[in-house]
Scaffold this motif. Structure first.
Motif, PDB file in Angstrom:
ATOM      1  N   ARG A 183       0.849  -0.988  -0.453  1.00 26.34           N
ATOM      2  CA  ARG A 183      -0.652   0.160  -0.666  1.00 26.34           C
ATOM      3  C   ARG A 183       1.123   1.430  -0.233  1.00 26.34           C
ATOM      4  O   ARG A 183       0.896   2.191   0.879  1.00 26.34           O
ATOM      5  N   SER A 184       2.585   1.487  -1.016  1.00 18.02           N
ATOM      6  CA  SER A 184       2.905   2.825  -0.871  1.00 18.02           C
ATOM      7  C   SER A 184       3.381   3.279  -2.194  1.00 18.02           C
ATOM      8  O   SER A 184       3.624   1.942  -2.786  1.00 18.02           O
ATOM      9  N   VAL A 185       3.300   4.264  -2.336  1.00 17.86           N
ATOM     10  CA  VAL A 185       3.519   5.157  -3.700  1.00 17.86           C
ATOM     11  C   VAL A 185       4.304   4.486  -4.277  1.00 17.86           C
ATOM     12  O   VAL A 185       4.997   4.450  -5.103  1.00 17.86           O
ATOM     13  N   LEU A 186       4.961   4.764  -3.366  1.00 25.52           N
ATOM     14  CA  LEU A 186       6.967   4.657  -3.381  1.00 25.52           C
ATOM     15  C   LEU A 186       7.389   3.621  -3.811  1.00 25.52           C
ATOM     16  O   LEU A 186       8.360   3.567  -3.998  1.00 25.52           O
ATOM     17  N   GLY A 187       6.488   2.120  -2.794  1.00 23.39           N
ATOM     18  CA  GLY A 187       8.039   1.752  -2.566  1.00 23.39           C
ATOM     19  C   GLY A 187       6.997   0.128  -3.735  1.00 23.39           C
ATOM     20  O   GLY A 187       7.493  -0.457  -3.802  1.00 23.39           O
ATOM     21  N   ARG A 188       5.952   1.366  -4.655  1.00 23.49           N
ATOM     22  CA  ARG A 188       5.615   0.049  -5.557  1.00 23.49           C
ATOM     23  C   ARG A 188       6.646  -0.811  -6.113  1.00 23.49           C
ATOM     24  O   ARG A 188       7.689  -0.625  -7.088  1.00 23.49           O
TER      25      ARG A 188
END
Lengths: 672, 672
Positions: free
Chosen positions: A623-628
């Motif tokens: 659930r992370s945009v940075l960690g996609r």
């Protein structure tokens, strides 16, 4: 084909480049981390959840109010119950945690305490009749229960809980009562709005005589209407750092009567005539207490896995600044400062996973032995879980924050998910035993061991290093990364701190302090000893995972060895004053350790992304945009931001109501 | 009469008992902390706000949505503007920060960037014509502006900003454009929903030639309708760790044209024919950059003041556990572990307040000299503010968290206000220059100083310790708390780390690394040097506050001396490996320092509550149930919890919709 199985077309090329550099097969590393069976089960469950839209989030959790989060978690948990046979994993099984992580998240849900505490407590402490009546009903989801122990005024010191349970022989009932404001039950998860039953800890009184805290099953709400029962005041305790999906609650009981059969009487009993029957073993309750702590270590490791996944992937796509003028901006993962922030956190993640598995193995072995009536391992288990819980929860907190800060401004956004991860994770320093208290419980065990060591007695395998001789370390530049020397250095530190705290305690006693005052005046020193002892345990666990347990694949073995040496050197450098104090090591030897850290950072660099990919955390769970996984951060950050509630209207009502008139007034005034 | 002026009837007697123990007058300590004038002004403002209901919170902020928080902050800020003459303090004045803290809080408000960045930037960088046109309009609140520099893809490295400003000679306009997703302005406060103007940093192009980043005034929204102007895409970037009252925003400009006059041309200029005029001094922009950093130190100190106030007061009312069996539960402030967690945080609060004042004095002196055309102090100021910003923001974060964790479960509740304090405070490690970058900027200055020192050149007062000789420390048990020896130890550490980093850099160069690669490979060592240098600066500032600046009152002097020794010893113990490495100190000497810490804890104990009371933080500002002046925590915790939105309805809609049917189904099924 690449050894990294996470490469897909359309990915950010900066991330693909990293994945192609990895020298080991990520799928096999996943099995080293989670075990072969669970790794495969996790993948099946991920695929099942992927094709079940009813199990997906209704929207971005970070945009929801508490009420919306609660509703969405309720919806999904009810859905899981509907399909529980199809899914094939039930609460209590190890793979169920993975379902919760993917479907619900880490912020809690209305049946969490039912599953973690209510049912296990019934199973462990209720007698057959009570278990028959309520155990299966709870498992089937006919009722929702929680475990209400902590009060507003007492968390740590259970002996002083104020809730009372007076036995009324005439009616064969217990009268459960909250006599003061501070006696109100406070904090239990799902107590506020979800549970209709609770196991309530209360001081048992028999004919006016206080018998200490015992557990009682109390109905809180009507099963049909869900309205509070007579004499029950119950509600939610309000917003918190995190866990805002969870309805932690308060409960005030006004002389609520329950039948005698609703005392949890597997061990201690109250007979109809009011006679008290003691439990067979005094320490029988301990096993339940350490249960959650034993499982906490791996779940804390997993929080750090989430954080390092996000930070490493993002650092491999973010470009900022030139190292060589004119050569173009570099990935921020190329900066030594960034590597020094992040790679030790990867090493700790692996260390805590492996050490967590060792704690679980010890826990399971202890339970088996207890079933045979053998409680010899209880003290060791209690000591290990206390220390591990304290050290790991705190260090994971620092690690998550390092990961967040290493992502700059974007790490501060909820789009990164760091704020939630930190908020949830750091709860672990407080719940299930406050960390300072935990360290002092381990210290009590260590002080006993020190006394035995001074007498030359045989010690448990966990403390036998206390009986080894001090010498000078043999570490030198030519023998850098000699594991034996490094582990010996950990032993030296732990031995030094344990014995120093023990000696200081004795010298305080000799100065005339009472036993209790000396203990108090020595508490900080003892906690230092407990930390050093625990860090030795973790270091050994990492080393053992590589050697005692075989890792067959040579490439995996190589990378884990690099990571282990980073871990050992980094931790020792952090404690280097204890190595220098009595010249166990010289400044030059510390220099060897320091340079080893820098060298290991360079070795980890090409494998960094593959190491975090290997945790096998899906985008749904992360659930992370940075960690996609795909690294396509910027366009998704914009999409995420645009969807947030503040952008529903161009002009916010609060702006129109107050600031537009303010500007109008100012313009009018300046015309005058 | 008690020396502590915070005692009132009806207070928790445990807290009154503490206040009566204090040996110094709190009112006078307040003047030492905030200065005589500001202390008195703060009290007047607090009284004014107290009797102005329109300036009070509409409800508990922790229960509000972002939209509600925004509306309430807008309402109160418009109210402040209405009464600005009556209040007598305006934005930009030191006392205005106190108004904001009490009326609005720490989570931001819609005019924050207008006041901190937009107006100061116009004043500092706009030419007379532009200033005349927009400066007063902004001050009067006719328009709302912000400062838009950071982009999605670039924060630290301004040279690589992607927003462009092409000059169109034919129309005498600049065309401002965001060519990529990563060029979208991202993060500026109040950009999302509040501002109708922004100063936008963009790469200036003249006849296709790139001239580097310059600032331009761009209208974003219609002054009447507040709808975005043509070519402007603007909105809020979504929820964050904290600052959720603030509408940090995004901004995409699609070839937006502005007149030539809207470039900020006080220094660099573009003439009508497209000729570029350079600024007179290259470093002229620096002063504005360090402005916020210079003020940040004291505001970071204030965050730690909030946290220690809450933790100390709560620890003096919370009773848990017996030290002597049967003697009754003690205040948790009596535990050594609790004192060791909290008292060094009080010492750091005072240290950072005092060091912050020294930074401000240096800043003001530098500005004055710059006005005279003398830029000699610029380098020192830049170095000091960079290091201080990095070290203090990080250590305050750790301190706030220690305070929170020291309050156990209740510290985790939003009722404590710790979650908000940490979330807001920790933003400071990232904004106004990411900490790692800041430390490296200081390191650059230190490496130059080291080179000068090696050459035997004269150094600035800030680094002349590099020219002192190394020796052995004279500290011994009889001379414990000898300030000279302790400060020398700080100097030794800083000198050792600066020179070690310098030598290591040279040896890396000699091994054949390029200048840039050696810098990279030495970055962690240099950051360590920067931290040590900064901690020396802080230690000296605390010591100087006691000696160079006179503190007349002997009781105040005594308590501050105790606190200063706690600070010095605690910090040195934390860095003791650097004292041991080359036998500057022996293990016995470190033992002296360690025992000094324990002794100072005992000395601080009776003054702990008075020390935090002296910050003079009102309940209105503190917004903490745990930290209330009167210490009546438990009844107010219950009141607070009952009022939270989840208790509006007995049965939550989400429960009724999903979990009641789940239970019904389960009951039906079990009947089958």
């Amino acid at each position: 084909m690449s050894l990294n199985s996470y490469i897909r077309p359309g990915d950010n090329p900066d991330l693909t480049e990293e994945r192609e550099k990895g020298i080991f097969p990520t799928n096999e590393m996943t099995q080293v981390i989670h075990g072969r069976e669970l790794s495969e089960r996790r993948k099946q469950l991920t695929a099942y959840i992927e094709r079940s839209p009813a199990l997906h989030d209704a929207g971005e959790q970070a945009f929801m109010t508490r009420e919306e989060k609660y509703e969405d978690a309720s919806r999904k948990m009810a859905e899981i119950f509907k399909k529980i046979k199809e899914i094939g994993s039930a609460p209590g099984e190890e793979s169920f945690a993975h379902i919760v992580n993917e479907v619900i998240g880490i912020d809690g849900h209305p049946l969490a305490l039912q599953q973690i505490m209510f049912i296990p407590s019934l199973l462990g402490q209720a007698d057959e009749a009570l278990l028959a009546k309520f155990g299966d009903r709870a498992k089937r989801g006919e009722i929702i229960g929680t475990y209400a122990q902590t009060e507003m005024g007492h968390g740590t010191n259970l002996r002083f809980l104020e809730t009372t349970a007076h036995f009324d022989k005439a009616t064969q009932e217990f009268i459960i009562n909250s006599p003061t404001t501070s006696s109100i039950k406070w904090w239990p998860g799902n107590l506020g709005k979800s549970s209709n039953y609770a196991i309530v800890a209360a001081q048992l009184f028999l004919d006016g005589k206080k018998m200490g805290p015992h557990n009682f099953l109390v109905q809180l709400r009507d099963e049909k209407t869900h309205m509070p029962m007579k004499g029950v005041m119950v509600g939610d305790i309000g917003p918190k750092f995190s866990y805002n999906t969870t309805d932690n609650g308060f409960l005030k009981l006004d002389h609520v009567r329950i039948p005698r059969s609703q005392m949890l009487m597997r061990h201690a009993k109250v007979q109809p005539d009011g006679t008290y029957v003691k439990p067979p073993h005094a320490k029988i309750g301990y096993a339940a207490m350490v249960h959650v702590r034993a499982y906490m270590i791996r779940s804390q490791a997993h929080f750090l896995a989430l954080a390092t996944t996000i930070a490493i992937r993002y650092s491999a796509t973010r470009r900022q600044g030139e190292i060589k003028p004119g050569a173009g901006e570099v990935k921020i993962l190329d900066y030594q400062t960034q590597q020094h922030r992040l790679f030790p956190q990867i090493a700790r993640t692996y260390a805590y996973y492996f050490a967590g598995s060792e704690v679980l193995a010890l826990y399971k072995k202890t339970l088996e032995m207890i079933k045979e009536g053998d409680v010899t391992l209880m003290a060791d288990l209690h000591a290990v879980t206390s220390g591990m819980k304290a050290v790991v929860s705190f260090e994971v907190g620092q690690g998550v924050e390092q990961c967040r800060m290493a992502c700059g401004g974007h790490g501060y956004s909820a789009a990164s998910r760091f704020p939630e991860i930190y908020g949830v994770q750091i709860g672990g320093v407080t719940y299930e035993g406050e960390n300072m208290v935990m360290l002092l419980q381990l210290a009590r065990y260590l002080m006993k061991a020190a006394e035995q060591a001074k007498k030359g007695e045989k010690l448990s395998p966990l403390t036998e290093y206390l009986n080894k001789k001090n010498g000078k370390s043999q570490l030198c530049a030519n023998s850098a990364n000699n594991a034996q020397y490094l582990i010996e250095a950990f032993e030296h530190i732990a031995r030094r701190l344990v014995l120093r705290a023990f000696d200081r305690m004795n010298s305080l006693r000799q100065k005339g302090l009472s036993k209790e005052d000396a203990w108090q005046a020595n508490a900080v020193e003892m906690n230092r000893a407990s930390r050093a002892h625990t860090r030795l345990f973790i270091a050994r666990a990492f080393y053992n995972r590589l050697h005692t347990n075989k890792v067959d694949d040579k490439r995996i073995h190589q990378v884990l060895t690099d990571l282990c040496f980073l871990f050992l050197n980094y931790e020792l450098l952090d404690m280097s004053h204890y190595l220098l104090e009595d010249n166990y090591m010289s400044a030059d030897q510390i220099g060897v350790i320091r340079e080893s850290v820098y060298n290991q950072l360079k070795k980890i660099r090409p494998n960094a992304v593959s190491l975090v990919d290997s945790y096998d955390i899906s985008d749904r769970e992360l659930r992370s945009v940075l960690g996609r996984r795909d690294g396509n951060v910027y366009e998704n950050l914009l999409k995420w931001a645009k969807a947030n509630p503040l952008n529903k209207e161009e002009v916010l009502p609060g702006f129109a109501k107050h600031l537009q008139p303010m500007m109008e007034r100012a313009r009018e005034n300046s015309k005058l």
